[in-house]
Design an enzyme around this catalytic site. Structure first.
Site: not given
Lengths: 149, 149
Positions: B56, B58, B81, B83, B86
């Site tokens: 992901h 991040e 935003s 998940c 993260c």
């Protein structure tokens, strides 16, 4: 499944942890099993080996399993209670069950997972406990780095 | 910092997201900034590009920053935003602040982070919203795979 079955799965995670220790790494291992008992992926903490702070054991096993359309029915087996990062992984992807070697040397987010519908099996395995306790005693600075403490 | 400063940081994350889109990937980007404003790492979702479900945005930015002794004072900037996976990363490692491009197309764990002491800055950026909305409309199956839905 009876605990005996889970302990056979835990042995895969323990083997990963021991390999990590032999490499000079942090001895935490994990494995992801499919709903039918197939081993989808296995891995170990690779912070030291790869200089990769994102490579916690559960994430490494998840990565090794490659892309999956669904995690329904899967089980993440780990030698140690999953930290918030790895607990978040389990919750986000809908992994159904987490089998944990021990939660005495470190207690992560498994109660939060249980409250959110994930089945938690805590084995309280003495080998896992001893391995982690010895490591934390020998390398406290490395352990604290790994959990952002 | 005024929002103008955060928007300059967000541009780094947006550039990552756009690179991912151009590669045929999922357009989410992130960057980790140090307490002094230094860019520590940047990255984008790499599920498609690397076949890596753990990448992901991040997590990719966190990985790119390498090993750090402390995340106190750091800021994770992300186009979307975060998940649960993260969000768990942010909480576990004590990242101090999360700057979010938008939370309309997907709402992750940022309220949970705020409740646990992380500063949340939600920019509600129209470019981020449009990029994600277009992507989710075009590739719903890929988006659902990425969030385990």
């Amino acid at each position: 499944m009876a605990h005996g079955g889970y302990e056979a799965w835990l042995a895969t995670a323990v083997a990963e942890a021991r390999s990590g220790l032999a490499e000079g790494g942090i001895p935490i291992g994990a494995a992801l099993y499919g709903a039918d008992g197939t081993l989808l992926g296995r891995g170990r903490n690779r912070r030291v080996q790869d200089g990769d702070p994102s490579a916690h054991a559960e994430t490494a096993a998840f990565r090794a399993a490659g892309r999956q359309r669904s995690y329904r029915g899967t089980t993440m087996v780990t030698t140690l209670s999953p930290c918030w990062y790895c607990s978040g992984l389990v919750r986000q992807f809908g992994i159904s069950r987490v089998v944990i070697g021990e939660a005495e040397t470190f207690r992560g987010g498994h109660d939060w997972l249980a409250a959110n519908g994930v089945e938690i099996v805590l084995l309280d395995d003495s080998d896992c406990r001893a391995m982690m306790r010895d490591f934390v005693t020998a390398r406290p600075e490395l352990w604290h780095e790994d959990i952002g403490a």
